[in-house]
Design a protein around this motif. Structure first.
Motif, short mmCIF file in Angstrom:
data_model
loop_
_atom_site.label_atom_id
_atom_site.label_comp_id
_atom_site.label_asym_id
_atom_site.label_seq_id
_atom_site.Cartn_x
_atom_site.Cartn_y
_atom_site.Cartn_z
N ILE A 1 -6.96 -14.26 -2.87
CA ILE A 1 -5.56 -13.93 -2.61
C ILE A 1 -5.07 -12.84 -3.56
CG2 ILE A 1 -3.20 -14.82 -2.59
CD1 ILE A 1 -4.92 -15.72 -0.24
N SER A 2 -5.34 -12.99 -4.85
CA SER A 2 -4.85 -11.99 -5.80
C SER A 2 -5.42 -10.61 -5.51
CB SER A 2 -5.18 -12.40 -7.24
OG SER A 2 -6.58 -12.56 -7.41
N ASP A 3 -6.63 -10.54 -4.97
CA ASP A 3 -7.22 -9.25 -4.63
C ASP A 3 -6.50 -8.55 -3.48
OD1 ASP A 3 -9.08 -9.51 -6.64
OD2 ASP A 3 -10.75 -10.06 -5.32
N LEU A 4 -5.67 -9.30 -2.75
CA LEU A 4 -4.90 -8.70 -1.65
C LEU A 4 -3.65 -7.99 -2.14
CD1 LEU A 4 -5.09 -11.59 0.98
CD2 LEU A 4 -6.30 -9.41 1.09
N GLU A 5 -3.26 -8.21 -3.39
CA GLU A 5 -1.98 -7.67 -3.85
C GLU A 5 -1.89 -6.15 -3.74
OE1 GLU A 5 1.08 -7.78 -7.68
OE2 GLU A 5 -0.63 -9.17 -7.58
N PRO A 6 -2.90 -5.36 -4.12
CA PRO A 6 -2.76 -3.91 -3.96
C PRO A 6 -2.49 -3.48 -2.52
CG PRO A 6 -4.61 -4.42 -5.40
CD PRO A 6 -4.17 -5.72 -4.81
N GLU A 7 -3.15 -4.12 -1.57
CA GLU A 7 -2.92 -3.78 -0.16
C GLU A 7 -1.53 -4.19 0.28
OE1 GLU A 7 -3.71 -2.47 3.81
OE2 GLU A 7 -4.37 -1.92 1.80
N ILE A 8 -1.08 -5.36 -0.16
CA ILE A 8 0.27 -5.80 0.18
C ILE A 8 1.30 -4.83 -0.39
CG2 ILE A 8 1.98 -7.62 -0.24
CD1 ILE A 8 -0.36 -9.63 -0.09
N ARG A 9 1.10 -4.40 -1.62
CA ARG A 9 2.03 -3.44 -2.22
C ARG A 9 2.00 -2.10 -1.49
NH1 ARG A 9 4.73 -4.93 -6.44
NH2 ARG A 9 4.07 -6.79 -7.63
N ARG A 10 0.82 -1.71 -1.02
CA ARG A 10 0.72 -0.45 -0.27
C ARG A 10 1.52 -0.55 1.04
NH1 ARG A 10 -1.36 1.67 3.95
NH2 ARG A 10 -2.35 -0.29 4.60
N ILE A 11 1.39 -1.68 1.74
CA ILE A 11 2.11 -1.86 3.00
C ILE A 11 3.61 -1.89 2.76
CG2 ILE A 11 2.48 -3.42 4.95
CD1 ILE A 11 -0.45 -4.38 4.53
N VAL A 12 4.04 -2.66 1.76
CA VAL A 12 5.47 -2.74 1.46
C VAL A 12 6.03 -1.37 1.08
CG1 VAL A 12 7.17 -3.66 -0.18
CG2 VAL A 12 5.44 -5.17 0.80
N GLY A 13 5.29 -0.65 0.24
CA GLY A 13 5.73 0.69 -0.14
C GLY A 13 5.86 1.61 1.05
N GLY A 14 4.91 1.53 1.98
CA GLY A 14 4.98 2.37 3.17
C GLY A 14 6.17 2.03 4.05
N LEU A 15 6.47 0.75 4.19
CA LEU A 15 7.62 0.34 5.00
C LEU A 15 8.92 0.84 4.39
CD1 LEU A 15 6.56 -3.33 5.81
CD2 LEU A 15 6.58 -1.41 7.40
N LEU A 16 9.04 0.76 3.08
CA LEU A 16 10.25 1.26 2.43
C LEU A 16 10.32 2.78 2.48
CD1 LEU A 16 10.30 -1.20 -0.60
CD2 LEU A 16 11.97 -1.11 1.26
N ASP A 17 9.19 3.45 2.33
CA ASP A 17 9.19 4.92 2.45
C ASP A 17 9.66 5.35 3.83
OD1 ASP A 17 8.28 5.24 -0.13
OD2 ASP A 17 6.17 5.51 0.44
N ASP A 18 9.29 4.58 4.86
CA ASP A 18 9.71 4.92 6.22
C ASP A 18 11.21 4.80 6.43
OD1 ASP A 18 7.10 5.41 6.93
OD2 ASP A 18 6.77 3.45 7.87
N MET A 19 11.89 4.11 5.52
CA MET A 19 13.34 3.96 5.64
C MET A 19 14.10 5.11 5.01
SD MET A 19 13.72 -0.07 4.60
CE MET A 19 12.65 -1.33 5.31
N LYS A 20 13.41 6.00 4.32
CA LYS A 20 14.10 7.12 3.68
C LYS A 20 14.80 7.98 4.73
CE LYS A 20 11.23 7.52 -0.48
NZ LYS A 20 10.29 8.35 -1.28
#
Length: 422
Positions: free
Chosen positions: A120-139
């Motif tokens: 599970i902890s190894d998934l954190e970088p990918e989760i952060r990448r997805i979240v960052g992309g979703l927020l970037d799309d809101m710009k």
């Protein structure tokens, strides 16, 4: 006209946004028999006791009276589309020893320990990448939907990756899940023709979803691929392999539960923080509070309001009431998490609440299989939303809610914003 019970009132769609006053009334009778023969348990202590009681079965096949069976004076109830169609158990609708065996076989591929402690902890970088992309799309936007633009895309992408479900199939199974959920109705409106039509559509959606899962498993049996489902199809462990039917039933559960409850939790977390600007600002100033904060948000707005497939396999005396053998039992987690006998000031949001042993993920042998993954997803998503979204304001309060009572969540959460920080 027969007066509705507090439980029936809590289940009405018109009260979906705020069932808590009815839960408070319901808790005055911790174990309350309903007109349809169901026993609703609404207090924390009694629910915990039953979650650890071997006299309570999670297998609906052991309940001779359906969970919404007609009883004296009750209207004809709605059917449950999933139960009507699926004949094989999964890990939330089975008892030991079958439950324990299947959960042991699945655990190493999903939550990791002890076989893969960093899964599970190894998934954190990918989760952060997805979240960052979703927020970037809101710009550049001044209004967002915290459900469609944020809460939904993250968990569905993650669970598809974990299970090995092609993300391009998401529109199909999203439709099936929404159709099935809209048909699962325990409220007093459930006798209308509209509800009956939804039930038929829900049963067909579950059939289609089951066929999709079976075909995916067959494909992995012929040619192994990435993800948990392929591993389970091809694994020869000390306990053998799951039958195709049981594996398909669990596949449906994991695809559904692996994102549906997390969507509601993220959406409710955003909604709750926007309703409590002091808490939002506190979390912005002290981001380390995200871990206990998510636990409080889980307590405050439970993604699973109650569970409905349990029944008594013997007479059970509890809180001055006897639940007779064979009776269906509904455990009202959403009510227990606001029980003043367990939580101080339960209707107040406290991001630093001590001893917060909520029932947001249940307890006992059926403690939520995906809790570690859900916690990580929500911690990252809500933490980054608070950090990056500038001056978020609710457009509509309360927002529109989805029809389903069990997996209670807003259909949309419209938010006006000033921008997105880098």
């Amino acid at each position: 006209m027969v007066e509705e019970t507090p439980w029936q009132q809590a289940l009405r769609y018109t009260n979906r946004a705020n069932p808590y006053p009815f839960y408070e009334e319901l808790r005055k009778t911790p174990v309350a028999r309903q007109p349809d023969g169901t026993y609703v348990v609404s207090t924390y202590r009694e629910i915990v006791a039953l979650l650890h009681d071997p006299r309570v079965s999670s297998d609906p096949r052991k309940c001779p009276v359906p969970a919404a069976a007609q009883a004296e004076g009750s209207a004809e109830p709605a059917a449950e589309p999933i139960r009507e169609v699926l004949t094989e158990p999964n890990i939330i609708t089975s008892d030991p020893p079958e439950h324990d065996r299947d959960r042991r076989m699945m655990m190493p591929h999903f939550v990791g320990p002890p076989h893969a402690p960093h899964l599970i902890s190894d998934l954190e970088p990918e989760i952060r990448r997805i979240v960052g992309g979703l927020l970037d799309d809101m710009k550049g936007k001044t209004r967002i939907d915290a459900v469609d633009d944020f809460a939904y895309p993250l968990p569905v992408t993650v669970i598809c990756n974990v299970l090995g479900v092609p993300l391009e199939d998401e529109p199909r199974f999203h439709h099936w899940i929404e159709t099935a959920l809209d048909a699962l109705d325990f409220g007093p409106e459930a006798t209308s023709e509209e509800i009956r039509s939804r039930q038929a559509g829900g049963q067909q959606a579950v059939r289609d979803f089951g066929q999709f899962a079976a075909e995916l498993l067959d494909r992995y049996a012929r040619q192994p691929g990435p993800g948990m489902l392929s591993a389970l199809v091809n694994e020869d462990g000390p306990e053998g392999r799951m039958s195709k039917g049981v594996l398909a039933s669990n596949a449906l559960l994991l695809i559904f539960a692996g994102h549906e409850t997390t969507v509601n939790l993220i959406a409710h977390s955003v909604l709750t923080l926007l309703r409590h600007p002091d808490a939002l600002e506190k979390l912005r100033r002290r981001p380390e509070l995200i871990v206990p904060g998510v636990e409080e948000l889980l307590r405050f707005e439970s993604s699973v309001q109650f569970w409905h497939t349990r029944s008594a396999v013997e007479d059970i005396d509890i809180a001055g009431t006897t639940i007779p053998k064979g009776a269906p039992i509904f455990l009202a987690y959403g009510s227990a998490n606001r029980d003043a006998e367990r939580f101080t000031d339960p209707d107040e949001l406290d991001l630093e609440r001590p001893d917060n042993q909520h029932l947001g993920f249940s307890q006992g042998i059926h403690f939520c299989f995906g809790a570690p993954l859900a916690r990580l997803e929500v911690q990252v998503a809500v933490g980054e939303f608070v950090r990056r979204v500038q001056n978020p304001r609710l457009v509509e309060d309360p927002p529109p809610y989805r029809h389903n009572q069990i997996f209670r969540g807003p259909r949309h959460v419209l938010v006006d914003i000033d921008g997105i920080r880098d």
